[in-house]
Design an enzyme around this catalytic site. Sequence first.
Site, PDB file in Angstrom:
ATOM      1  N   GLU A  59      38.037   3.507 -28.516  1.00  0.00           N
ATOM      2  CA  GLU A  59      37.813   3.826 -29.934  1.00  0.00           C
ATOM      3  C   GLU A  59      38.512   5.119 -30.296  1.00  0.00           C
ATOM      4  O   GLU A  59      38.417   6.110 -29.575  1.00  0.00           O
ATOM      5  CB  GLU A  59      36.304   3.936 -30.171  1.00  0.00           C
ATOM      6  CG  GLU A  59      35.861   3.365 -31.475  1.00  0.00           C
ATOM      7  CD  GLU A  59      36.094   1.855 -31.574  1.00  0.00           C
ATOM      8  OE1 GLU A  59      37.137   1.449 -32.131  1.00  0.00           O
ATOM      9  OE2 GLU A  59      35.242   1.104 -31.084  1.00  0.00           O
ATOM     10  N   ASP A  62      43.870   4.442 -30.840  1.00  0.00           N
ATOM     11  CA  ASP A  62      45.096   3.719 -31.240  1.00  0.00           C
ATOM     12  C   ASP A  62      46.098   4.593 -31.996  1.00  0.00           C
ATOM     13  O   ASP A  62      47.288   4.319 -31.962  1.00  0.00           O
ATOM     14  CB  ASP A  62      44.781   2.427 -32.006  1.00  0.00           C
ATOM     15  CG  ASP A  62      44.096   2.622 -33.337  1.00  0.00           C
ATOM     16  OD1 ASP A  62      43.578   3.727 -33.602  1.00  0.00           O
ATOM     17  OD2 ASP A  62      44.087   1.654 -34.132  1.00  0.00           O
ATOM     18  N   SER A  93      37.615 -13.265 -55.856  1.00  0.00           N
ATOM     19  CA  SER A  93      36.851 -13.150 -54.620  1.00  0.00           C
ATOM     20  C   SER A  93      35.446 -13.707 -54.830  1.00  0.00           C
ATOM     21  O   SER A  93      34.739 -13.262 -55.738  1.00  0.00           O
ATOM     22  CB  SER A  93      36.760 -11.684 -54.191  1.00  0.00           C
ATOM     23  OG  SER A  93      35.661 -11.523 -53.316  1.00  0.00           O
ATOM     24  N   GLY A 150      32.468  -2.408 -40.424  1.00  0.00           N
ATOM     25  CA  GLY A 150      33.304  -1.903 -39.341  1.00  0.00           C
ATOM     26  C   GLY A 150      33.856  -3.038 -38.490  1.00  0.00           C
ATOM     27  O   GLY A 150      34.322  -2.824 -37.376  1.00  0.00           O
ATOM     28  N   LEU A 151      33.779  -4.279 -38.998  1.00  0.00           N
ATOM     29  CA  LEU A 151      34.363  -5.411 -38.259  1.00  0.00           C
ATOM     30  C   LEU A 151      35.688  -5.818 -38.898  1.00  0.00           C
ATOM     31  O   LEU A 151      36.160  -6.941 -38.746  1.00  0.00           O
ATOM     32  CB  LEU A 151      33.388  -6.591 -38.215  1.00  0.00           C
ATOM     33  CG  LEU A 151      32.026  -6.308 -37.580  1.00  0.00           C
ATOM     34  CD1 LEU A 151      31.123  -7.523 -37.651  1.00  0.00           C
ATOM     35  CD2 LEU A 151      32.167  -5.858 -36.123  1.00  0.00           C
ATOM     36  N   SER A 153      36.965  -6.082 -42.238  1.00  0.00           N
ATOM     37  CA  SER A 153      37.183  -7.052 -43.317  1.00  0.00           C
ATOM     38  C   SER A 153      38.482  -6.751 -44.062  1.00  0.00           C
ATOM     39  O   SER A 153      39.191  -7.668 -44.474  1.00  0.00           O
ATOM     40  CB  SER A 153      35.989  -7.093 -44.263  1.00  0.00           C
ATOM     41  OG  SER A 153      35.644  -5.801 -44.669  1.00  0.00           O
ATOM     42  N   GLU A 186      47.955  -0.402 -45.529  1.00  0.00           N
ATOM     43  CA  GLU A 186      46.720   0.393 -45.437  1.00  0.00           C
ATOM     44  C   GLU A 186      47.056   1.895 -45.471  1.00  0.00           C
ATOM     45  O   GLU A 186      46.409   2.677 -46.159  1.00  0.00           O
ATOM     46  CB  GLU A 186      46.003   0.032 -44.129  1.00  0.00           C
ATOM     47  CG  GLU A 186      44.683   0.696 -43.927  1.00  0.00           C
ATOM     48  CD  GLU A 186      43.490  -0.136 -44.386  1.00  0.00           C
ATOM     49  OE1 GLU A 186      43.563  -1.371 -44.349  1.00  0.00           O
ATOM     50  OE2 GLU A 186      42.494   0.474 -44.788  1.00  0.00           O
ATOM     51  N   ASP A 198      43.425  -2.871 -35.528  1.00  0.00           N
ATOM     52  CA  ASP A 198      42.739  -3.935 -36.276  1.00  0.00           C
ATOM     53  C   ASP A 198      43.701  -5.041 -36.691  1.00  0.00           C
ATOM     54  O   ASP A 198      43.446  -6.225 -36.465  1.00  0.00           O
ATOM     55  CB  ASP A 198      42.059  -3.359 -37.526  1.00  0.00           C
ATOM     56  CG  ASP A 198      41.049  -2.295 -37.174  1.00  0.00           C
ATOM     57  OD1 ASP A 198      40.718  -2.166 -35.983  1.00  0.00           O
ATOM     58  OD2 ASP A 198      40.588  -1.584 -38.089  1.00  0.00           O
ATOM     59  N   TYR A 248      37.829   9.992 -41.294  1.00  0.00           N
ATOM     60  CA  TYR A 248      38.769   9.311 -40.387  1.00  0.00           C
ATOM     61  C   TYR A 248      40.103  10.054 -40.387  1.00  0.00           C
ATOM     62  O   TYR A 248      40.639  10.406 -39.332  1.00  0.00           O
ATOM     63  CB  TYR A 248      38.964   7.857 -40.840  1.00  0.00           C
ATOM     64  CG  TYR A 248      39.857   7.054 -39.929  1.00  0.00           C
ATOM     65  CD1 TYR A 248      39.328   6.281 -38.903  1.00  0.00           C
ATOM     66  CD2 TYR A 248      41.247   7.078 -40.083  1.00  0.00           C
ATOM     67  CE1 TYR A 248      40.152   5.556 -38.060  1.00  0.00           C
ATOM     68  CE2 TYR A 248      42.071   6.351 -39.245  1.00  0.00           C
ATOM     69  CZ  TYR A 248      41.518   5.592 -38.229  1.00  0.00           C
ATOM     70  OH  TYR A 248      42.334   4.885 -37.395  1.00  0.00           O
TER      71      TYR A 248
HETATM   72  C1  GLA Z   1      39.436   1.798 -37.635  1.00  0.00           C
HETATM   73  C2  GLA Z   1      40.961   1.820 -37.701  1.00  0.00           C
HETATM   74  C3  GLA Z   1      41.582   1.519 -36.342  1.00  0.00           C
HETATM   75  C4  GLA Z   1      40.976   2.377 -35.240  1.00  0.00           C
HETATM   76  C5  GLA Z   1      39.445   2.378 -35.312  1.00  0.00           C
HETATM   77  C6  GLA Z   1      38.833   3.359 -34.361  1.00  0.00           C
HETATM   78  O1  GLA Z   1      38.971   0.520 -37.388  1.00  0.00           O
HETATM   79  O2  GLA Z   1      41.421   0.888 -38.662  1.00  0.00           O
HETATM   80  O3  GLA Z   1      42.978   1.678 -36.414  1.00  0.00           O
HETATM   81  O4  GLA Z   1      41.488   3.682 -35.287  1.00  0.00           O
HETATM   82  O5  GLA Z   1      38.983   2.684 -36.618  1.00  0.00           O
HETATM   83  O6  GLA Z   1      39.080   2.987 -33.059  1.00  0.00           O
END
Ligand code: GLA
Length: 412
Positions: A59, A62, A93, A150-151, A153, A186, A198, A248
């Site tokens: 986590e 990346d 949607s 956090g999955l 979407s 993004e 992701d 973030y």
């Molecule tokens: C989000 C970001 C990813 C990654 C995670 C943390 O999901 O989109 O690129 O950095 O957080 O691991």
Amino acid sequence: MIEQTKEQAIKQQITETRQTEAHKQEEKIKDMVTQKYKELFKEEPRVFFAPGRVNLIGEHTDYNGGHVLPCALTIGTYAAVQKRNDDKILLYSINFEEEGIVTRNINETKPIKSFTDYPVGVVHQLRKDGFNIPFGFNVVYFGNIPNSSGLSSSASVEVLTGFFLKSLFCLELSNVQIALIGQKAENDFIGVNCGIMDQFIIAMGKEDHATYLDTSTLNFEYIPVKLKNQSLVIACSNKKRGLGESKYNERRAECEKAVEIINRQENENKIKFLGELTEEEFEQKIIEDEIIRKRAKHAVYENQRTIKACHALKNNRIEEFGMLMNESHSSLQYDYEVTGKELDTLVHASWEQEGCVGSRMTGAGFGGCTVSLVNNDNIQAFINNVGQVYKSNTDYEADFYVVNIGGGPKEL
Ligand code: GLA
């Protein structure tokens, strides 16, 4: 031996039941988005799907040139779609139905803080990269990934859009390119400085496998997830991410700062990413700012943990894998500080449960989900107990999903 055969049979039965359920669910949603599309646009659509994802370990590595180990899920986003004869994009949607059909121009370049930013960002990026999208399109989206969980979407919508545009307009694009375009959209359009994990896993996922990805080279390997008697259980905290996006970007900036500080001490061995360092190499570097040191420590140790976890998974050392998941959470809690009360409550309660092999937050953090490896016999008690502890200690109720690992994007 007899015991093992019985165990395997039970495991297979559970997997088959879940797979049949996932397939039935897919058919139901396909019908639903088709009906809605026909009602709105009076023609037959094509229907596409892209998954959501869960990251098992690795986590916030990346964007630090490290490794990740995510899986695609069987839940995700669906799109019923057809091209138009003019240059309008008509988006609807089912999840945000109150917004109605949103019309956007194909050359639109400004985000308007709506779900439409994600598809428009992808169109914009494709055109910027020289791909020919001569016409607009109609689309009805529906996602069964819980929102802000956090999955992923949003990455799912980005990859799905790239995938159906490739098909509608015969674009010469590989799935890895679709992932990179989604990430660019993004970063540059939406304004979140995310890494590639992701979009990559959503575009490249493989059923029943985790994807071990080196984000510094995009080399990857599919690792079979052969869990004998455990399942992956996702617990959704239902705490929305809130300020997550700015935090973030802040974490990413802190890691870049650490690289800068380390490189000031080096004449020859300058690094590009924290992921290039082993734990021992990192411990020899001097970073006086305590916050920056903790952030960098997480990035370095988490990358090494992911490498070890991948070996453990490959060799069926599930207990070791679970321990590494737990260590990952502690590092995200104390050094990277991206967990928060809700995720910590879920994870700490999970660690207490019989049959829980490992548990950690997954995704960016600041709310969202946890992922746990739980023995099949203990799943119901796990859900009841963790749910109870969470409800009595926070302002939220958790939702639990026992998930299967799915494949990448497809036309249905
Ligand atoms: C989000 C970001 C990813 C990654 C995670 C943390 O999901 O989109 O690129 O950095 O957080 O691991």
